[in-house]
Design a protein around this motif. Structure first.
Motif, PDB file in Angstrom:
ATOM      1  N   PHE A 114     -10.434  23.525 -17.520  1.00  0.00           N
ATOM      2  CA  PHE A 114     -11.698  22.489 -17.203  1.00  0.00           C
ATOM      3  C   PHE A 114     -13.015  23.277 -17.692  1.00  0.00           C
ATOM      4  CE2 PHE A 114      -8.464  21.298 -14.197  1.00  0.00           C
ATOM      5  CZ  PHE A 114      -8.215  19.945 -14.863  1.00  0.00           C
ATOM      6  N   ASN A 117     -12.656  23.455 -21.675  1.00  0.00           N
ATOM      7  CA  ASN A 117     -12.855  22.201 -22.285  1.00  0.00           C
ATOM      8  C   ASN A 117     -14.366  21.715 -22.352  1.00  0.00           C
ATOM      9  OD1 ASN A 117     -11.526  19.477 -23.225  1.00  0.00           O
ATOM     10  ND2 ASN A 117     -12.060  18.793 -21.195  1.00  0.00           N
ATOM     11  N   GLU A 118     -15.159  22.081 -21.288  1.00  0.00           N
ATOM     12  CA  GLU A 118     -16.333  21.632 -21.242  1.00  0.00           C
ATOM     13  C   GLU A 118     -17.151  22.268 -22.107  1.00  0.00           C
ATOM     14  OE1 GLU A 118     -18.053  22.056 -17.188  1.00  0.00           O
ATOM     15  OE2 GLU A 118     -17.925  24.369 -17.230  1.00  0.00           O
ATOM     16  N   LEU A 121     -16.460  20.677 -25.786  1.00  0.00           N
ATOM     17  CA  LEU A 121     -16.960  19.513 -25.689  1.00  0.00           C
ATOM     18  C   LEU A 121     -18.714  19.550 -26.070  1.00  0.00           C
ATOM     19  CD1 LEU A 121     -15.367  17.576 -22.809  1.00  0.00           C
ATOM     20  CD2 LEU A 121     -14.951  16.899 -25.316  1.00  0.00           C
ATOM     21  N   SER A 122     -19.239  20.484 -25.274  1.00  0.00           N
ATOM     22  CA  SER A 122     -20.784  20.779 -25.261  1.00  0.00           C
ATOM     23  C   SER A 122     -21.222  21.398 -26.678  1.00  0.00           C
ATOM     24  CB  SER A 122     -21.305  21.487 -24.509  1.00  0.00           C
ATOM     25  OG  SER A 122     -21.432  20.775 -23.046  1.00  0.00           O
ATOM     26  N   ASP A 125     -20.621  18.378 -29.456  1.00  0.00           N
ATOM     27  CA  ASP A 125     -21.716  17.414 -29.168  1.00  0.00           C
ATOM     28  C   ASP A 125     -22.989  17.681 -30.130  1.00  0.00           C
ATOM     29  OD1 ASP A 125     -20.297  15.658 -27.632  1.00  0.00           O
ATOM     30  OD2 ASP A 125     -21.368  16.089 -25.941  1.00  0.00           O
TER      31      ASP A 125
ATOM     32  N   ASN B  88     -18.871  19.737 -15.718  1.00  0.00           N
ATOM     33  CA  ASN B  88     -19.692  18.808 -16.527  1.00  0.00           C
ATOM     34  C   ASN B  88     -18.943  18.368 -17.687  1.00  0.00           C
ATOM     35  OD1 ASN B  88     -22.474  19.921 -18.602  1.00  0.00           O
ATOM     36  ND2 ASN B  88     -20.374  20.886 -18.304  1.00  0.00           N
ATOM     37  N   GLN B  89     -19.759  17.285 -18.407  1.00  0.00           N
ATOM     38  CA  GLN B  89     -18.903  16.474 -19.417  1.00  0.00           C
ATOM     39  C   GLN B  89     -18.074  15.684 -19.005  1.00  0.00           C
ATOM     40  OE1 GLN B  89     -19.399  16.237 -22.817  1.00  0.00           O
ATOM     41  NE2 GLN B  89     -20.314  17.960 -23.368  1.00  0.00           N
ATOM     42  N   PRO B  91     -15.894  13.265 -20.015  1.00  0.00           N
ATOM     43  CA  PRO B  91     -14.401  13.150 -20.409  1.00  0.00           C
ATOM     44  C   PRO B  91     -13.833  14.414 -19.595  1.00  0.00           C
ATOM     45  CG  PRO B  91     -15.606  13.748 -22.264  1.00  0.00           C
ATOM     46  CD  PRO B  91     -16.652  13.269 -21.419  1.00  0.00           C
ATOM     47  N   ASN B  92     -14.292  15.453 -19.303  1.00  0.00           N
ATOM     48  CA  ASN B  92     -13.689  16.671 -18.999  1.00  0.00           C
ATOM     49  C   ASN B  92     -13.728  16.518 -17.215  1.00  0.00           C
ATOM     50  OD1 ASN B  92     -13.002  19.504 -18.679  1.00  0.00           O
ATOM     51  ND2 ASN B  92     -14.767  19.834 -17.830  1.00  0.00           N
TER      52      ASN B  92
END
Lengths: 262, 262
Positions: A114, A117-118, A121-122, A125, B88-89, B91-92
């Motif tokens: 997690f 993954n975060e 994603l950031s 983005d 955070n995020q 979808p995460n």
């Protein structure tokens, strides 16, 4: 006990990975390639399948494709096929591969997935999706030339506000206690590091003057150090020097001098 | 055997979930709330913590926050705190909660998580992030009024090209064989269904005329059927009727009549 179906699925995955992506540009497929290359995994890549590459991708994302009994239809490349599994969405493919390729850090850390993954994603983005929107702020399906005025405004804001925000965020991540090394999380390289490398490489290509200035400022020292450390990983170094590493072109990261700073 | 640290971490998670999000608008926090509400999970929500709510969020995303020994700093809300875990995020957080709350479908389907995650990412891309960019196509940190001309162009393209593309995609997902029910994947509701519900609800709010026309067209019949089916889930129905469900305001989904179709 595993059901017969689970067993069949497991054995059907004892095959190479298949990356399905547009030929001729690194794009979002590059994040997948870097993970596979770092791990030394066996994979095929439609980008090198010659004349049929575009047709293959178009077949997957056709409006008439409804997927199959196991897989919903995919929306867009990159797409990963692994045995009977067919998935899309860059961070989702990385989530799948990361666990299998040993790129989510310490196996005893059940929450590492997690964190990795975060961070992924950031990075995507702010350092991949937003740079794309810099040259296409109004309509993805229209030409850059038809939205150049808006692209200049968007890029100016990106360089002034957004790029420093995201580079600054990752600098804080690297300065934080959860980064126990030169890498973003824990004491091992994870796929989030590879993603950040590719994102920094991409914004360097798109906005060379702005990123050179930021590099010299020292404000993001650890981010640029990570960038260079990824370049020096043996498998990555060999990959970057190979013909498998494609040149930037009309993809996510485009260099239009008028969008960079003076 | 679990290490003492793993044991400690596990027991530290035997506590309610804490959602940290801006007060006064549903925003991206709403996706998290819907998952928690559907599952009947115990949680707190800073949005209802009165005057301290904004300060709490600002503390987490401060430029001086470096996270802690377990957690990298977070970039933006929504943020989930669960025991010692802070992530955070959107979808995460859903990935983390989905597995714990039983919202990723059949437990025997080891790949379900990657299907539910990809559907979630695509819904958020096209039906949450892009609608946000419709009113802020140039600069997230500037006023809508200062980018209204560009917002009109972006919204016009969104309604003409992008919204039908994404609604059409989810219609295909629902028509495909991997959807074995009224839900997007398999035979049970997953958190991807809740995300799609909230996305459709949001675009209805932002572009009521365009979405009403699309609803009447019949082209996205299964998407709107799913939308209504989520509304009728007992826990969701009770939640939507409660004061915990916040009104749209100056968040992701904004209704500016001039951005909707005639």
């Amino acid at each position: 006990m595993a059901s017969p179906q689970t067993k069949r699925q497991k054995s059907s995955k004892d095959v190479p990975y298949e990356l399905i992506y547009w030929p001729g540009l690194p794009g979002r497929g590059e994040h997948i390639r870097l993970a596979l290359e770092e791990a030394g995994a066996e994979y095929s890549d439609t980008a090198f399948s010659g004349d049929s590459a575009v047709q293959t991708v178009l077949g997957y994302i056709s409006d008439t494709n409804l997927g199959d009994a196991l897989n919903p239809p995919v929306l867009a490349p990159p797409i990963l096929k692994h045995g009977e599994l067919i998935i899309n969405q860059t961070p989702n493919i990385l989530l799948y591969l990361g666990q299998r390729l040993g790129l989510v850090g310490d196996k005893a850390d059940e929450d590492a997935v997690f964190k990795v993954n975060e961070l992924t994603l950031s990075a995507l983005d702010g350092l991949s999706n937003e740079p794309h929107d810099c040259h296409h702020p109004i309509a993805t399906g229209s030409y850059y030339e038809d939205q150049m005025d808006e692209a200049k405004k968007k890029s100016s804001d990106y360089i002034k506000n957004r790029l420093p925000k995201f580079l600054g965020y990752f600098e804080r991540v690297l300065k934080g206690e959860a980064s126990k090394s030169e890498w973003l999380y824990g004491s091992q390289l994870t796929y989030a590091d590879l993603v950040l490398f590719q994102c920094v490489d991409g914004v360097k290509h798109a906005f060379p003057k702005a990123v050179a200035r930021m590099g010299k400022s020292g404000d993001y020292e650890n981010v640029f150090k990570l960038y260079r450390a990824v370049q020096e990983r043996p498998n990555i170094k060999a990959y970057l020097a190979s013909e498998r590493r494609q040149k930037y072109g009309m993809g996510i990261y485009r260099h239009y001098p008028e969008l960079d700073e003076e």
